[in-house]
Design a protein around this motif. Structure first.
Motif, PDB file in Angstrom:
ATOM      1  N   GLY A 178       0.824  -1.208   0.000  1.00  0.00           N
ATOM      2  CA  GLY A 178       0.000   0.000   0.000  1.00  0.00           C
ATOM      3  C   GLY A 178       0.862   1.263   0.000  1.00  0.00           C
ATOM      4  O   GLY A 178       0.607   2.191  -0.764  1.00  0.00           O
ATOM      5  N   PHE A 200       1.078   4.050  -2.858  1.00  0.00           N
ATOM      6  CA  PHE A 200       0.785   5.439  -2.501  1.00  0.00           C
ATOM      7  C   PHE A 200       1.883   6.363  -3.026  1.00  0.00           C
ATOM      8  O   PHE A 200       1.588   7.406  -3.620  1.00  0.00           O
ATOM      9  CB  PHE A 200       0.651   5.572  -0.984  1.00  0.00           C
ATOM     10  N   TYR A 207       1.596   6.446  -6.980  1.00  0.00           N
ATOM     11  CA  TYR A 207       0.443   7.185  -7.520  1.00  0.00           C
ATOM     12  C   TYR A 207       0.502   8.657  -7.160  1.00  0.00           C
ATOM     13  O   TYR A 207       0.148   9.517  -7.968  1.00  0.00           O
ATOM     14  CB  TYR A 207      -0.860   6.579  -7.019  1.00  0.00           C
ATOM     15  N   THR A 208       0.943   8.940  -5.913  1.00  0.00           N
ATOM     16  CA  THR A 208       1.032  10.341  -5.516  1.00  0.00           C
ATOM     17  C   THR A 208       2.089  11.046  -6.358  1.00  0.00           C
ATOM     18  O   THR A 208       1.905  12.194  -6.757  1.00  0.00           O
ATOM     19  CB  THR A 208       1.358  10.446  -4.019  1.00  0.00           C
ATOM     20  N   SER A 219      -4.233   7.638  -5.593  1.00  0.00           N
ATOM     21  CA  SER A 219      -3.554   7.917  -4.328  1.00  0.00           C
ATOM     22  C   SER A 219      -4.469   7.585  -3.163  1.00  0.00           C
ATOM     23  O   SER A 219      -4.050   6.985  -2.176  1.00  0.00           O
ATOM     24  CB  SER A 219      -3.239   9.403  -4.221  1.00  0.00           C
ATOM     25  N   SER A 238      -4.843   3.855  -2.631  1.00  0.00           N
ATOM     26  CA  SER A 238      -3.771   3.180  -1.885  1.00  0.00           C
ATOM     27  C   SER A 238      -3.762   3.598  -0.418  1.00  0.00           C
ATOM     28  O   SER A 238      -3.454   2.799   0.466  1.00  0.00           O
ATOM     29  CB  SER A 238      -2.413   3.448  -2.530  1.00  0.00           C
ATOM     30  N   LEU A 239      -4.139   4.847  -0.160  1.00  0.00           N
ATOM     31  CA  LEU A 239      -4.222   5.320   1.225  1.00  0.00           C
ATOM     32  C   LEU A 239      -5.281   4.524   1.992  1.00  0.00           C
ATOM     33  O   LEU A 239      -5.083   4.139   3.149  1.00  0.00           O
ATOM     34  CB  LEU A 239      -4.566   6.806   1.231  1.00  0.00           C
ATOM     35  N   LEU A 276      -6.151   1.516   1.389  1.00  0.00           N
ATOM     36  CA  LEU A 276      -5.587   0.184   1.646  1.00  0.00           C
ATOM     37  C   LEU A 276      -4.734   0.201   2.916  1.00  0.00           C
ATOM     38  O   LEU A 276      -4.850  -0.681   3.770  1.00  0.00           O
ATOM     39  CB  LEU A 276      -4.756  -0.256   0.442  1.00  0.00           C
TER      40      LEU A 276
END
Lengths: 302, 333
Positions: free
Chosen positions: A108, A112, A115-116, B295, B298-299, B301
């Motif tokens: 995760g 993150f 993607y960020t 984003s 995933s956060l 998750l």
């Protein structure tokens, strides 16, 4: 013969970069027994720190070795702090949970960061060109061989950092504490070692090495994007497993092996197979000697 | 209701829903159709991975690899083998036969590869196994990319569109029925035993080797079938469609739904397929949600793992909940 030697040189310089990343994997595995999947993305952030800080630094310091050194330090510091933050926010609350939970959290964190990083006002999804820290010139060339200044810098920086790490782990108090943790975490804490502090410190050092690796990598391969950390991260992990994860000399040995195997494959078989060969090695090593070439096998106790 | 008959009734219900959806398919626009189709295919993938990850406890990060094998196998069958065997089938009733045989073909090849991947799992566990399966998925992708007759990185185009709503949801029903029946059976308890305590299971005489390989083979078979359905809907398959991120996507569905909870996983597959599409058009303070929806994904998750690692529905026993409800009613009287 010259071509072969050339491939060895290229492979070793690639391997030196992998070694810096692999050391982070192996140290974190050593103390916490888990694979930090986000390590490759910390590496990516290290490249972007250099990308953004170089214009600022070159204004005051000019261009040259001093600036290059400052960029390296900045990337190491930034990555180190990022690593400590990730550990504190995402992994520390999960300390006594099943390993799988921590593993998924690490995936995760990795997603993150990726993607960020792709958001337009963060790094942007497109490729950026890393600044030329040191003008590339041939240190040695002739009889079909060439050794670039960037390769020399990679070797020097990587070897100095590895020696410093060696001193840190073997001679200092915190290094002894780190080794104690990797032997037995709960016994170490009973002996009065502040385990959380040592773990944070390990994350700092491991991530800082990834930052150094990122600076060297971006010098050699100046196209950077938010997904650039995935493959070097995985390959460095394979290198760490090859040498025996948790084992610091093993990680260095494995990295040089993987780097050379990769350039050999690219040179003699086909460049498209350079990623496959690394995973092929991984599968073979895990089937035949899961503890790695230099690792010690353990027996599972009930 | 009779305990033995109930799963069959659910299967029947699933098939009726599949028929209902296919009758409704012509009425909706292609965009919505694509979402519903993806939901069905993701349900098959998540339910099959759930057998490996959730029920047997073998962490696999290479499910997209199995999916790609099935997709290529089925596409090769319908475009190259079927015309010679069945003649021109497009538009006739025979196209369903071709699709069925193609899916079977892709699924079986995928299952055979599943044996290969299952074997390392006999020696490795936890994060090592995760890395090996990940490496396997990547190797499959690189190999396909380097075979010119499979189109290289351009993939196979012009696959006939044989996949219909009926086929997708019919297979969802079959997969759910099969996995439920398998894991609820006396034999299937062995999968759970391997997950809960491998050493204890082995000491009690459970053949853990066999269960682990079986879980991989069955999971790989259904993932291959899902890949075949995907190829025959999308009309184009490329190696890049089946990368590490696709595997992670399926894993997240299994985790969110709760490992080992089939219905939870189905719900999570639907939710996680729909929500990113829903967020696409969203806007907050003038900033398009589209750019940072992943984003947030995933956060979520990470937060889920910190607060509810058993998933949204994991660890909830619906039967027990209903019984407790009934008891309290009795208590009030």
């Amino acid at each position: 013969m010259e071509e072969f030697l050339q491939q060895v040189i290229n492979g070793l310089s690639l391997g030196a970069i992998y070694a810096l990343i692999a050391l982070g994997y192996t140290m974190i595995y050593g103390v916490l027994r888990f694979i930090n999947f986000a390590h490759g993305d910390v590496f990516m952030v290290g490249a972007y720190i250099g990308f953004f800080i170089y214009p600022l630094l070159s204004e005051s310091l000019g261009t040259g070795y001093l600036t290059a050194f400052a960029v390296l330090l900045a990337a190491m510091l930034g990555c180190g702090l990022l690593g400590v933050t990730i550990e504190f926010l995402a992994y520390r609350p999960l300390r006594n949970r099943p390993k799988l939970t921590v593993l998924i959290t690490a995936i995760g964190v990795s997603l993150f960061l990726e993607y960020t990083g792709q958001i337009d006002f963060v790094f942007g999804a497109d490729y950026k060109t890393y600044p030329t820290l040191v003008e590339r010139s041939a240190v040695f060339s002739g009889s079909g061989l060439s050794l670039g200044s960037d390769q020399v810098i990679v070797f020097v920086v990587a070897i100095v950092l590895m020696l410093l790490l060696r001193v840190l782990v073997m001679k200092t108090k915190i290094g002894i504490a780190m080794r104690a943790l990797s032997m037995n975490l709960s016994a170490a804490s009973l002996m009065g070692i502040n385990t959380n502090r040592v773990i944070s410190f390990t994350f700092f050092i491991g991530s800082a090495l990834a930052g150094a690796g990122a600076t060297l990598y971006a010098m050699s391969y100046p196209k950077i994007n938010p997904l650039m950390g995935v493959l070097p991260g995985l390959k460095a992990f394979v290198a760490a497993v090859l040498g025996g994860i948790g084992n610091i000399p093993g990680a260095v040995f494995g990295s040089f092996f993987i780097g050379t195997a990769e350039t050999m494959t690219a040179g003699y078989i086909s460049p498209t197979f350079r990623d496959a060969i690394v995973f092929g090695i991984l599968i073979l090593i895990l089937i035949f000697k899961p503890s790695g070439l230099l690792g010690k096998g353990g027996v599972e106790k009930v | 209701m009779n305990k033995v008959a109930r799963p069959y009734l659910f299967l029947l219900l699933g098939i009726i829903i599949a028929f209902g959806l296919s009758a409704w398919a012509d009425g909706i626009n292609p965009y919505d159709q694509r979402i519903v189709m993806s939901i069905g295919i993701n349900m098959i993938l998540a339910a099959s991975l759930n057998l490996i990850n959730g029920f047997t406890g073998q962490f696999s990060l290479g499910h997209a690899g199995f999916m790609s094998i099935g997709a290529y196998g089925a596409a090769i069958f319908t475009t190259m083998i079927a015309p010679g065997m069945l003649g021109e089938v497009a538009g006739t009733g025979m196209q369903d036969v071709a699709l069925f045989m193609g899916l079977l073909f892709g699924g079986i090849i995928s299952a055979l590869i599943g044996v290969l991947v299952g074997i390392p799992s006999l020696r490795l566990k936890g994060d090592y196994l995760a890395i090996v399966t990940l490496g396997f998925g990547e190797i499959i992708r690189v190999i396909i990319q380097n075979i010119p007759s499979l189109g290289g990185s351009l993939g196979i185009a012009n696959i006939p569109r044989y996949t219909t709503f009926f086929w997708v949801f019919f297979i969802v029903a079959i997969v759910v029925f099969f996995i439920q029946q398998l894991t609820k059976s006396t034999y299937g308890q062995g999968f759970l035993a391997v997950r809960d305590d491998e050493i204890a299971a082995e000491a009690m005489g459970v053949n853990t080797t066999r269960y682990k390989v079986e879980a991989f083979v069955i999971g790989a078979f259904f993932a291959g079938v899902a890949g075949g359905l995907y190829g025959h809907y999308n009309e184009l398959i490329r190696p890049a469609d089946f990368d590490f991120l696709k595997s992670v996507e399926i894993i997240v569905m299994v985790i969110l739904g709760g490992m080992g909870s089939t219905y939870g996983v189905l719900f999570a597959a639907a939710l996680l397929t729909y929500v990113p599409e829903f967020l696409r058009g969203f806007e907050l303070f003038g900033v398009k949600f589209d750019s940072f929806r992943m984003s947030i994904y995933s956060l979520i998750l990470i937060i889920l793992m910190l607060t509810r690692p058993q998933g949204l529905f994991g660890g909830i026993n619906f039967k027990k909940l209903m019984k407790v409800g009934r008891k309290s009613v009795v208590g009030n009287q």
